[in-house]
Scaffold this motif. Structure first.
Motif, PDB file in Angstrom:
ATOM      1  N   ASP A   1     -26.907 104.142 -25.706  1.00  0.00           N
ATOM      2  CA  ASP A   1     -27.728 104.016 -26.911  1.00  0.00           C
ATOM      3  C   ASP A   1     -29.175 103.659 -26.604  1.00  0.00           C
ATOM      4  OD1 ASP A   1     -27.094 101.541 -25.950  1.00  0.00           O
ATOM      5  OD2 ASP A   1     -26.542 100.653 -27.881  1.00  0.00           O
ATOM      6  N   PHE A   2     -29.549 103.576 -25.359  1.00  0.00           N
ATOM      7  CA  PHE A   2     -30.947 103.379 -24.970  1.00  0.00           C
ATOM      8  C   PHE A   2     -31.121 103.874 -23.546  1.00  0.00           C
ATOM      9  CE2 PHE A   2     -28.830  99.628 -23.421  1.00  0.00           C
ATOM     10  CZ  PHE A   2     -29.474  99.286 -22.251  1.00  0.00           C
TER      11      PHE A   2
ATOM     12  N   LEU B   1     -38.307  92.592 -25.472  1.00  0.00           N
ATOM     13  CA  LEU B   1     -38.101  91.750 -26.655  1.00  0.00           C
ATOM     14  C   LEU B   1     -38.587  92.386 -27.961  1.00  0.00           C
ATOM     15  CD1 LEU B   1     -38.761  88.087 -25.448  1.00  0.00           C
ATOM     16  CD2 LEU B   1     -36.671  89.033 -26.448  1.00  0.00           C
ATOM     17  N   PRO B   2     -39.760  93.032 -28.038  1.00  0.00           N
ATOM     18  CA  PRO B   2     -40.160  93.610 -29.329  1.00  0.00           C
ATOM     19  C   PRO B   2     -39.164  94.636 -29.858  1.00  0.00           C
ATOM     20  CG  PRO B   2     -42.058  93.441 -27.870  1.00  0.00           C
ATOM     21  CD  PRO B   2     -40.851  93.118 -27.038  1.00  0.00           C
ATOM     22  N   ALA B   3     -38.613  95.492 -28.974  1.00  0.00           N
ATOM     23  CA  ALA B   3     -37.624  96.479 -29.428  1.00  0.00           C
ATOM     24  C   ALA B   3     -36.334  95.795 -29.859  1.00  0.00           C
ATOM     25  CB  ALA B   3     -37.349  97.487 -28.316  1.00  0.00           C
ATOM     26  N   ALA B   4     -35.911  94.765 -29.127  1.00  0.00           N
ATOM     27  CA  ALA B   4     -34.697  94.034 -29.500  1.00  0.00           C
ATOM     28  C   ALA B   4     -34.883  93.336 -30.839  1.00  0.00           C
ATOM     29  CB  ALA B   4     -34.346  93.019 -28.423  1.00  0.00           C
ATOM     30  N   LEU B   5     -36.066  92.789 -31.073  1.00  0.00           N
ATOM     31  CA  LEU B   5     -36.349  92.120 -32.346  1.00  0.00           C
ATOM     32  C   LEU B   5     -36.336  93.129 -33.496  1.00  0.00           C
ATOM     33  CD1 LEU B   5     -37.160  89.592 -33.891  1.00  0.00           C
ATOM     34  CD2 LEU B   5     -39.526  89.982 -33.190  1.00  0.00           C
ATOM     35  N   ALA B   6     -36.889  94.326 -33.255  1.00  0.00           N
ATOM     36  CA  ALA B   6     -36.890  95.351 -34.295  1.00  0.00           C
ATOM     37  C   ALA B   6     -35.471  95.813 -34.615  1.00  0.00           C
ATOM     38  CB  ALA B   6     -37.744  96.540 -33.847  1.00  0.00           C
ATOM     39  N   ALA B   7     -34.614  95.929 -33.579  1.00  0.00           N
ATOM     40  CA  ALA B   7     -33.228  96.326 -33.808  1.00  0.00           C
ATOM     41  C   ALA B   7     -32.482  95.277 -34.638  1.00  0.00           C
ATOM     42  CB  ALA B   7     -32.532  96.552 -32.469  1.00  0.00           C
ATOM     43  N   ARG B   8     -32.717  94.006 -34.370  1.00  0.00           N
ATOM     44  CA  ARG B   8     -32.076  92.947 -35.146  1.00  0.00           C
ATOM     45  C   ARG B   8     -32.598  92.957 -36.584  1.00  0.00           C
ATOM     46  NH1 ARG B   8     -29.202  88.991 -33.103  1.00  0.00           N
ATOM     47  NH2 ARG B   8     -29.972  87.491 -34.653  1.00  0.00           N
TER      48      ARG B   8
END
Length: 411
Positions: free
Chosen positions: A256-257, A306-313
């Motif tokens: 998925d990434f 972290l920015p991509a992980a934060l956007a996914a959450r």
């Protein structure tokens, strides 16, 4: 019968003469009234030559010298540095001959020697800097695996990660952990055109690949898994070292990434260290964090993700809404991540868009953590609420970033 018993007058001697005095010895002088004999003082002993004294060092270390030799040797050692150094070395060696002493080596000795060798040995074909952490961490784990006994390959190991909302765990063995590492490393091997240990039809998801391996009847139960895992690691390092410029941007799919190869190698180095620490805890083996330069690269990778992980959450409804959207590449509202200790540094995490740029001038919150603690958070081993040593500013931003960091973990 005449003789000494009857007055000492024998026939024909002066004692037989009329009026002679009896034969009785006169009084003797006391011993301390006598004059000392005329004896010359003994000359001082000749000093022993340097060669002789050096030849006595072994006997001195064994405490086999005479009193005079011991005194001569010890006097010589005060003024001769080479002999003093040799004497200390011999004395230490003699200490090993004592049968009541524990001859086991310092458990940290091997790791120190390995670390020194990794830092000093110049390779003929240099390993790219972005692959150095993977090369070092696989070598350190291999040293641990060489040291453990056959029975310890069955030792239970509990793998832990954060599934987005809570910490979860899975029980396996030391052999199962190595099989897991080999299976996920196969994603990088497949991207480089090397053989995939999971097979040509293996899924791209690390969790699915691992579950397939563990559920199959081919899972190695002993140390036999070590050889194929280590050979695969060597093949990865050799391939990227000979590949030349540009290979670091090769895409590696995780299902998925995807990550560029240079980041995928850092990701594999990070997981190798985390699981090596899991194994070390299971078998009671001392294990140190990575070298500072390698740890810094691992932290930097996590900060960039972290920015991509934060956007996914945020899309999943697990984080607060974005407050100030900006165009891609523009500075946006940021959190200052300060990581202390070896490998530490300062990062500015974009809060509202993964395409924004972190900006010190637009900082609304700050988090301060130790480097190893931050990595334990990213590995899902530390609860997000307990991770930060220091927090300041927007509480929602702090919470969202801590939970996003933990959500980077996976099986």
């Amino acid at each position: 019968m005449n003789g000494p018993l009857d007055g000492g007058r024998g026939p024909g001697g002066p004692e037989d003469m009329p009026g002679a005095a009896p034969r009785i010895p006169g009084p003797r002088a006391a011993g301390d009234d006598l004059s000392p004999p005329d004896v010359l003082p003994s000359p001082p002993p000749e000093p022993l030559a340097h060669g002789v004294l050096k030849s006595l060092l072994g006997a001195w270390a064994l405490a086999a010298c005479s009193t005079e030799e011991t005194a001569a040797v010890e006097e010589h050692l005060t003024g001769c540095a080479p002999c003093a150094e040799e004497a200390l070395r011999l004395r230490d060696a003699v200490g090993l001959l004592h049968t009541d002493r524990d001859l086991d080596l310092d458990p940290l000795l091997r790791s120190r020697v390995l670390e020194n060798c990794l830092g000093r040995r110049p390779p003929r074909i240099p390993v790219p800097a972005w692959a150095g952490a993977y090369d070092a961490e696989t070598a350190r784990l291999d040293a641990l695996l060489r040291d453990i006994g056959d029975s310890e390959w069955h030792a239970p190991v509990r793998l832990k990660w954060f599934d987005g909302e809570a910490k979860v765990s899975r029980r396996t063995t030391v052999a199962g952990v190595i099989g897991h590492l080999m299976s996920v490393d196969g994603l990088v091997a497949s991207a480089l055109g090397l053989g995939d240990p999971a097979g040509p039809d293996a899924p791209a998801s690390p969790a699915e690949r691992t579950e397939r391996l563990w559920s199959s009847g081919e899972r190695p139960a002993t140390r036999s898994v070590r050889v194929p895992w280590r050979e695969q690691g060597h093949a990865l390092v050799r391939t990227v070292s000979f590949a030349g410029l540009g290979v670091e941007q090769l895409s590696v799919s995780y299902g998925d990434f995807a990550l560029p190869l240079q980041d995928a190698m850092l990701d594999r180095a990070f997981e190798c260290w985390v699981h090596a620490d899991d194994i070390a805890a299971a078998v009671d083996y001392p294990y140190e964090p990575p070298a500072g330069a390698h740890l810094h690269r691992m932290i930097d990778l996590a900060a960039r993700l972290l920015p991509a992980a934060l956007a996914a959450r945020r899309r999943a409804g697990l984080a607060g809404p974005a407050r100030h959207l900006v165009t891609a590449g523009s500075p946006g509202r940021s959190l200052h991540l300060e990581v202390e200790g070896a490998g530490g540094g300062h990062w500015y995490i974009a809060l509202d868009s993964p395409a924004a740029v972190g900006d010190p001038e637009r900082t609304v919150a700050q988090i301060a953590l130790d480097g190893v603690e931050f990595c334990q958070l990213v590995a899902g081993h530390v609860p997000p609420a307990d991770a930060a040593a220091g927090q300041d500013g927007d509480r929602e931003a702090v919470r969202d970033v801590l939970f996003a960091a933990a959500s980077l973990s996976r099986l």
